[in-house]
Design an enzyme around this catalytic site. Structure first.
Site, PDB file in Angstrom:
ATOM      1  N   CYS A 140       1.016  -1.090  -0.346  1.00 10.43           N
ATOM      2  CA  CYS A 140      -0.342  -0.069   0.220  1.00 10.43           C
ATOM      3  C   CYS A 140       0.718   1.602   0.111  1.00 10.43           C
ATOM      4  CB  CYS A 140      -0.931   0.201   1.342  1.00 10.43           C
ATOM      5  SG  CYS A 140      -0.013  -0.648   2.670  1.00 10.43           S
ATOM      6  N   HIS A 220      -1.731   5.748   6.368  1.00  6.06           N
ATOM      7  CA  HIS A 220      -0.739   6.243   6.457  1.00  6.06           C
ATOM      8  C   HIS A 220      -1.092   7.706   6.115  1.00  6.06           C
ATOM      9  CE1 HIS A 220       0.403   1.864   6.549  1.00  6.06           C
ATOM     10  NE2 HIS A 220      -0.309   1.902   5.724  1.00  6.06           N
TER      11      HIS A 220
HETATM   12  P1  NAD Z   1      -5.508 -10.575   6.173  1.00 11.21           P
HETATM   13  O1  NAD Z   1      -4.940 -11.454   7.124  1.00 11.21           O
HETATM   14  O2  NAD Z   1      -6.411  -9.632   6.501  1.00 11.21           O
HETATM   15  O3  NAD Z   1      -6.007 -12.188   5.222  1.00 11.21           O
HETATM   16  C1  NAD Z   1      -5.829 -13.337   5.042  1.00 11.21           C
HETATM   17  C2  NAD Z   1      -6.245 -14.151   4.598  1.00 11.21           C
HETATM   18  O4  NAD Z   1      -6.193 -15.193   4.376  1.00 11.21           O
HETATM   19  C3  NAD Z   1      -7.237 -14.544   5.552  1.00 11.21           C
HETATM   20  O5  NAD Z   1      -8.974 -14.705   5.256  1.00 11.21           O
HETATM   21  C4  NAD Z   1      -6.837 -15.804   6.456  1.00 11.21           C
HETATM   22  O6  NAD Z   1      -7.685 -16.660   6.868  1.00 11.21           O
HETATM   23  C5  NAD Z   1      -6.604 -16.705   5.390  1.00 11.21           C
HETATM   24  N1  NAD Z   1      -5.630 -17.125   4.885  1.00 11.21           N
HETATM   25  C6  NAD Z   1      -4.349 -17.519   6.327  1.00 11.21           C
HETATM   26  N2  NAD Z   1      -3.835 -18.347   5.909  1.00 11.21           N
HETATM   27  C7  NAD Z   1      -4.455 -19.138   4.492  1.00 11.21           C
HETATM   28  C8  NAD Z   1      -3.676 -19.836   3.549  1.00 11.21           C
HETATM   29  N3  NAD Z   1      -2.625 -20.755   3.856  1.00 11.21           N
HETATM   30  N4  NAD Z   1      -4.220 -20.626   2.329  1.00 11.21           N
HETATM   31  C9  NAD Z   1      -5.252 -20.063   2.368  1.00 11.21           C
HETATM   32  N5  NAD Z   1      -5.854 -18.718   2.872  1.00 11.21           N
HETATM   33  C10 NAD Z   1      -5.364 -18.231   3.944  1.00 11.21           C
HETATM   34  O7  NAD Z   1      -4.486 -10.057   5.346  1.00 11.21           O
HETATM   35  P2  NAD Z   1      -4.364  -9.013   4.744  1.00 11.21           P
HETATM   36  O8  NAD Z   1      -4.105  -7.956   5.410  1.00 11.21           O
HETATM   37  O9  NAD Z   1      -5.734  -8.917   3.525  1.00 11.21           O
HETATM   38  O10 NAD Z   1      -2.703  -9.268   3.684  1.00 11.21           O
HETATM   39  C11 NAD Z   1      -3.394  -9.714   2.596  1.00 11.21           C
HETATM   40  C12 NAD Z   1      -1.685  -9.585   1.858  1.00 11.21           C
HETATM   41  O11 NAD Z   1      -1.606  -8.759   1.263  1.00 11.21           O
HETATM   42  C13 NAD Z   1      -0.539  -9.827   2.658  1.00 11.21           C
HETATM   43  O12 NAD Z   1       0.608 -10.197   1.645  1.00 11.21           O
HETATM   44  C14 NAD Z   1      -0.687  -7.871   3.108  1.00 11.21           C
HETATM   45  O13 NAD Z   1       1.093  -8.263   3.258  1.00 11.21           O
HETATM   46  C15 NAD Z   1      -0.681  -7.701   1.713  1.00 11.21           C
HETATM   47  N6  NAD Z   1      -1.373  -5.801   2.394  1.00 11.21           N
HETATM   48  C16 NAD Z   1      -2.297  -5.598   3.277  1.00 11.21           C
HETATM   49  C17 NAD Z   1      -2.411  -4.268   3.374  1.00 11.21           C
HETATM   50  C18 NAD Z   1      -3.282  -3.733   4.502  1.00 11.21           C
HETATM   51  O14 NAD Z   1      -2.946  -2.747   4.951  1.00 11.21           O
HETATM   52  N7  NAD Z   1      -3.958  -5.305   5.450  1.00 11.21           N
HETATM   53  C19 NAD Z   1      -2.095  -3.248   2.974  1.00 11.21           C
HETATM   54  C20 NAD Z   1      -2.184  -4.107   1.217  1.00 11.21           C
HETATM   55  C21 NAD Z   1      -1.463  -5.116   1.402  1.00 11.21           C
END
Ligand code: NAD
Length: 341
Positions: A140, A220
């Site tokens: 992000c 942020h």
């Molecule tokens: P999150 O924890 O909110 O969601 C992850 C999801 O994946 C959950 O629903 C969980 O149930 C599922 N999960 C967990 N282990 C799993 C597995 N082994 N197989 C299938 N599903 C599984 O995470 P998020 O914040 O959405 O982040 C996801 C990605 O996006 C990461 O790489 C993160 O760095 C990136 N990201 C996050 C943000 C943020 O601010 N949240 C911003 C940009 C990028």
């Protein structure tokens, strides 16, 4: 219709699924969860077929009244492309599964650049992703930085960038993270990882970034300084931002000077989940001093800005739209967003 599976229906995955469902040229063939949760109920409510990582957990879903369509392997097999939105590091482990099935996959910013070998931003390098099997959407913060750096680089040339990221401590629903009462250097060493991450998409940019974490959950805040190659005026820079389809200007007359007021604004505008998909650049902060020194503050909604980038990346990898601007316009229109300001 491009068949999209969202592996990991969390903060990013649920937003990407809704954005896919809103597009005229793609559909959600499945989303995945590991355990029973409110998000699993929402997936059922939205009509997305819900797949689970381990069928041994199906009785718990049955008991909760949540419909399960099958296991994740079954979901992957019916997809043309997978958006992997699992927690950072899990995507790297999933890559060999996608490879063995011969499927295309998009990873998120929590994975290293090397997992995909190509990091993506629609305005900066859409064409590089055309036909690729694997791509990674940068984080992000990096997405927010790349949009503004690339825009000014195109218009005036960028000699160097120095930026400080004030990062949110946790996502709103993340009750296990902090800080609650501290400003944490993240990291204490300089540079932070954001500058090197920008280089994965814009390798020619001279950039140094610093970062710290504060007790807030929504957005942020970036403090950015760039030395431009050509002389510019404040008006010319504002015009570049006004013309950019993913940069919004937080107008002085709104009186907004904080993430909290910006959140109220996106809520009042009726944005789903209060999402700010575009960079929110504060008009009053936009300054050009001594001819070539650019300054601004911008707000970056961590849960939202990468979502339209995932949609454009799907079209590029599937080779259905070759022109970046055509895809960007399609995505923005389907999401129903007109940049603020
Ligand atoms: P999150 O924890 O909110 O969601 C992850 C999801 O994946 C959950 O629903 C969980 O149930 C599922 N999960 C967990 N282990 C799993 C597995 N082994 N197989 C299938 N599903 C599984 O995470 P998020 O914040 O959405 O982040 C996801 C990605 O996006 C990461 O790489 C993160 O760095 C990136 N990201 C996050 C943000 C943020 O601010 N949240 C911003 C940009 C990028």
């Amino acid at each position: 219709m491009i068949k999209v599976a969202v592996n990991g229906y969390g903060t990013i995955g649920k937003r990407v699924a809704d954005a896919v469902a809103a597009q005229p040229d793609m559909e959600v063939v499945g989303v995945s969860k590991t355990s029973v949760s409110a998000e699993a109920y929402v997936a059922n409510e939205r009509g997305y077929p819900l797949y689970i990582a381990d069928l041994a957990n199906k009785p718990a879903f049955d008991a909760a009244g949540i419909k399960v369509a099958g296991d994740v392997d079954a979901m992957l097999k019916i997809a043309d492309i997978i958006v992997d939105a699992t927690p950072g590091g899990v995507g790297a482990k999933n890559k060999s599964i996608y490879e063995s099935l011969g499927k295309k996959a998009i990873f998120q910013g929590g994975e290293k650049h090397e997992v995909a070998g190509l990091s993506f931003n629609a305005h900066a390098n859409y064409k590089d992703a055309i036909g690729k099997q694997f791509t990674r959407i940068v984080s992000c913060n990096t997405t927010g930085l790349i949009r503004v750096i690339h825009a000014l680089d195109q218009a005036f040339g960028v000699e160097r960038v120095r930026a400080v990221m004030i990062r949110r401590g946790a996502d709103p629903s993340d009750v296990k993270r902090g800080p609650v009462d501290a400003i944490v250097l993240n990291p204490a060493t300089i540079p932070s990882h954001h500058g090197p991450d920008v280089l994965t998409v814009l390798p020619h940019i001279n950039i140094v970034t610093l970062a710290m974490i504060v007790p807030t959950t929504f957005m942020h805040m970036h403090s950015i300084q760039m030395d431009l190659k050509k002389e510019a005026t404040r008006e010319a820079v504002l015009k570049v931002f006004e013309d950019h389809s993913r940069i919004g200007i937080v107008r002085k007359d709104t009186g907004i000077k904080s993430n909290a007021q910006l959140r109220e604004y996106t809520q009042d505008l009726g944005r789903p989940r209060t999402d700010l998909w575009e960079n929110g650049i504060f008009e009053e902060s936009v300054s050009v001093l001594n001819g070539k020194e650019f300054y601004c503050f911008q707000a970056i909604h961590q849960e939202a800005d990468v979502v339209p980038e995932n949609i454009d990346c799907i079209r590029a990898m599937m080779e259905t739209v070759k022109d970046p601007e055509e895809s960007i316009q399609m995505t923005n229109k389907a999401l129903g967003f007109v940049a603020i300001g």
